[in-house]
Design an enzyme around this catalytic site. Structure first.
Site, PDB file in Angstrom:
ATOM      1  N   ALA A 255     -15.398 -25.650 -11.915  1.00 17.19           N
ATOM      2  CA  ALA A 255     -16.550 -26.521 -12.184  1.00 17.19           C
ATOM      3  C   ALA A 255     -16.217 -27.935 -12.629  1.00 17.19           C
ATOM      4  CB  ALA A 255     -17.434 -25.860 -13.256  1.00 17.19           C
ATOM      5  N   PRO A 257     -15.286 -31.723 -13.068  1.00 17.72           N
ATOM      6  CA  PRO A 257     -15.745 -32.197 -14.383  1.00 17.72           C
ATOM      7  C   PRO A 257     -17.218 -31.925 -14.707  1.00 17.72           C
ATOM      8  CG  PRO A 257     -15.720 -34.020 -12.843  1.00 17.72           C
ATOM      9  CD  PRO A 257     -15.230 -32.835 -12.079  1.00 17.72           C
ATOM     10  N   GLY A 258     -17.918 -31.165 -13.866  1.00 12.24           N
ATOM     11  CA  GLY A 258     -19.254 -30.708 -14.242  1.00 12.24           C
ATOM     12  C   GLY A 258     -20.415 -31.370 -13.534  1.00 12.24           C
ATOM     13  N   GLY A 259     -20.150 -32.250 -12.588  1.00  5.83           N
ATOM     14  CA  GLY A 259     -21.247 -32.923 -11.884  1.00  5.83           C
ATOM     15  C   GLY A 259     -22.146 -31.957 -11.141  1.00  5.83           C
ATOM     16  N   LYS A 260     -21.543 -30.969 -10.486  1.00  6.13           N
ATOM     17  CA  LYS A 260     -22.333 -30.013  -9.705  1.00  6.13           C
ATOM     18  C   LYS A 260     -23.071 -29.041 -10.627  1.00  6.13           C
ATOM     19  CE  LYS A 260     -18.997 -30.321  -5.905  1.00  6.13           C
ATOM     20  NZ  LYS A 260     -17.972 -31.079  -6.651  1.00  6.13           N
ATOM     21  N   ASP A 276     -13.490 -22.807 -15.158  1.00  5.03           N
ATOM     22  CA  ASP A 276     -12.388 -23.604 -14.609  1.00  5.03           C
ATOM     23  C   ASP A 276     -11.091 -23.161 -15.284  1.00  5.03           C
ATOM     24  OD1 ASP A 276     -12.399 -26.425 -12.879  1.00  5.03           O
ATOM     25  OD2 ASP A 276     -10.630 -26.210 -14.152  1.00  5.03           O
ATOM     26  N   ASP A 302      -8.173 -18.333 -14.911  1.00  2.00           N
ATOM     27  CA  ASP A 302      -7.777 -18.331 -13.506  1.00  2.00           C
ATOM     28  C   ASP A 302      -8.738 -17.430 -12.736  1.00  2.00           C
ATOM     29  OD1 ASP A 302      -6.645 -17.974 -11.032  1.00  2.00           O
ATOM     30  OD2 ASP A 302      -4.676 -17.375 -11.769  1.00  2.00           O
ATOM     31  N   ASP A 321     -16.229 -24.380  -5.576  1.00  2.87           N
ATOM     32  CA  ASP A 321     -15.603 -25.649  -5.185  1.00  2.87           C
ATOM     33  C   ASP A 321     -14.098 -25.431  -5.329  1.00  2.87           C
ATOM     34  OD1 ASP A 321     -14.927 -28.231  -4.640  1.00  2.87           O
ATOM     35  OD2 ASP A 321     -16.110 -29.154  -6.221  1.00  2.87           O
ATOM     36  N   CYS A 374     -12.978 -30.547  -1.028  1.00  3.11           N
ATOM     37  CA  CYS A 374     -12.934 -31.973  -0.679  1.00  3.11           C
ATOM     38  C   CYS A 374     -11.705 -32.209   0.202  1.00  3.11           C
ATOM     39  CB  CYS A 374     -12.940 -32.866  -1.917  1.00  3.11           C
ATOM     40  SG  CYS A 374     -11.643 -32.521  -3.110  1.00  3.11           S
TER      41      CYS A 374
END
Length: 433
Positions: A255, A257-260, A276, A302, A321, A374
């Site tokens: 997750a 840095p938390g934007g989603k 994370d 993990d 992600d 990404c």
């Protein structure tokens, strides 16, 4: 503290840390900027980013300019010469100033005896630029990517491989996402107009704002009040494609840095778990949640290990992600080109498979998983998901685009499309049987 250090000396130190020691520019640059007066911090960033964009060209030319390679403790002066070449070639700094400041950096770096060498190399370049460039012209210097990466992109995108490489050399744009739990889109746009901040809204969802030029977040209305978050247009599709519903239990895996995470909470009143492996980066998740006034349970571990999440818990939706090569965000992080290795891709694909298999067991029958990276490499994206669909009897493709098939699943965004980063999405449902 008297912050008067030479910008070029700091740039050379950064380049040694990244290119010779394998450290991330995101970690190195802020520490170097702290050594400088605040007004010099943007110049340091510009030089470091620029050199890393075009490194092969200037590295090759520096090797030609030097009669003998600089090794060991003197290696930093190889990078200092490159810093000078980049300024002369690409920046608007007057040539005499670029040369003088770069030569002066030898004093700061405690090697004044090398002033003559650095000066001679830079003067030679200004006199013989075209000849030097012609001697170093090849595919790697022309497209400014490592050979292994060029080959992979040529294989993956035979018709538009040059587009991908050229887009990676562009400067990254600045996107905002309006957090509508805290402010209406109309109010935020009104405040942007009052502040004379020029922008566009190129996406179908109105919460995505593309600034005409990047600005410090503190200068944009409503940052402290949680009116917006900085998030690329491609990443903003994650929560929208996940389609969260009120009352659901949702996992944002990997997750930070938390934007989603915050975007999902903006779309639905749900119970959110953000997980994370990196404890330090999870601190960023906490900070973003606090600033935006949202709440989620945070887990560190993990996610390829089934024991990290309580075995009795299953989720309605999972956003994965996945850890990836980050080859879709090279224009935002040009050091990725030089930190990543060819053999990393297979290792990352194997890790993604492990996390996929583990988290699939945590998804309720009838639940939705959105797989995202990404990356622009098929091994991490279409091939990964095609193999997963083939091997997983209760996985069903939920198309994002009508052209998708089980053999070629998902949506690949290439860098620069609609001014977005390179990103990949694939949506799956766990069947009831």
């Amino acid at each position: 503290m008297n912050k008067t250090k030479n910008v070029r000396a700091e740039a050379a130190k950064c380049l040694v840390a990244v290119l010779d020691k394998g450290l991330s520019l995101s970690d190195v640059l802020p520490k170097s900027q702290a050594n400088l007066a605040p007004k010099d911090a943007p110049l340091l960033q510009e030089i470091c980013f620029g050199v890393l964009r075009y490194f092969p060209k200037y590295d090759s030319i520096t090797n030609l300019l030097l009669s003998k390679k600089l090794k060991g403790k003197q290696r930093i002066f190889h990078h200092l010469i490159i810093v000078g070449l980049y300024q002369i070639d690409k920046m608007r700094i007057p040539e005499h100033a670029a040369v003088a400041e770069t030569v002066q950096a030898t004093v700061v770096l405690k090697a004044p005896g090398l002033k003559g060498l650095v000066n001679a190399c830079l003067r030679n370049f200004t006199r013989n630029k075209e000849a030097l460039e012609s001697k170093t012209d090849n595919l790697v210097t022309q497209y400014s990517h490592p050979s292994w990466f060029i080959k992979r992109i040529q294989a993956a995108y035979p018709d538009n491989w040059t587009y991908v490489l050229e887009q990676n050399l562009e400067r990254s744009p600045m996107w905002l996402r309006v957090h509508t739990n805290n402010v209406s889109i109309d109010t935020f746009i009104e405040e942007l107009n009052k502040a004379n901040i020029a922008f566009e809204q190129p996406l179908t969802h109105k919460t995505g704002i593309l600034l005409n030029k990047p600005s410090p977040v503190e200068s944009i209305p409503g940052f402290e009040q949680g009116w917006f978050t900085v998030q690329d247009g491609a990443a903003q599709h994650a929560a929208l494609l996940l389609e969260p519903k009120d009352g659901e239990l949702i996992l944002d895996a990997c997750a930070a840095p938390g934007g989603k995470t915050c975007h999902v909470l903006d779309l639905a009143t749900c119970d959110m778990v953000a997980a994370d492996i990196d404890e330090n980066r999870l601190e960023r998740v906490s900070q973003n949640l606090t600033r935006l006034g949202e709440d989620a349970k945070i887990i560190c571990g993990d996610l390829s290990d089934p024991s990290v999440i309580d075995e009795t818990i299953t989720f309605d939706r999972i956003l994965l992600d996945a850890p990836c090569s980050a080859t879709g965000v090279i224009r935002r992080h040009p050091d990725i080109k030089w930190l990543r290795r060819n053999e990393d891709i297979e290792a990352l694909a194997e890790l993604q498979k492990k996390i996929l298999d583990t988290l699939w067991q945590k998804l309720k029958p009838g639940g939705i998983m959105l797989y995202a990276t990404c990356s622009v490499l098929p091994e991490e994206n279409k091939r990964q998901m095609a193999q997963f669909l083939l091997n997983t009897h209760d996985a069903q493709l939920v198309k994002i685009d009508d052209s998708e098939t089980n053999e070629a699943p998902g949506w690949q965004i290439l860098p620069g499309q609609l001014n977005m980063d390179g990103f990949y999405y694939c949506r799956l449902m766990k069947t009831l049987s």
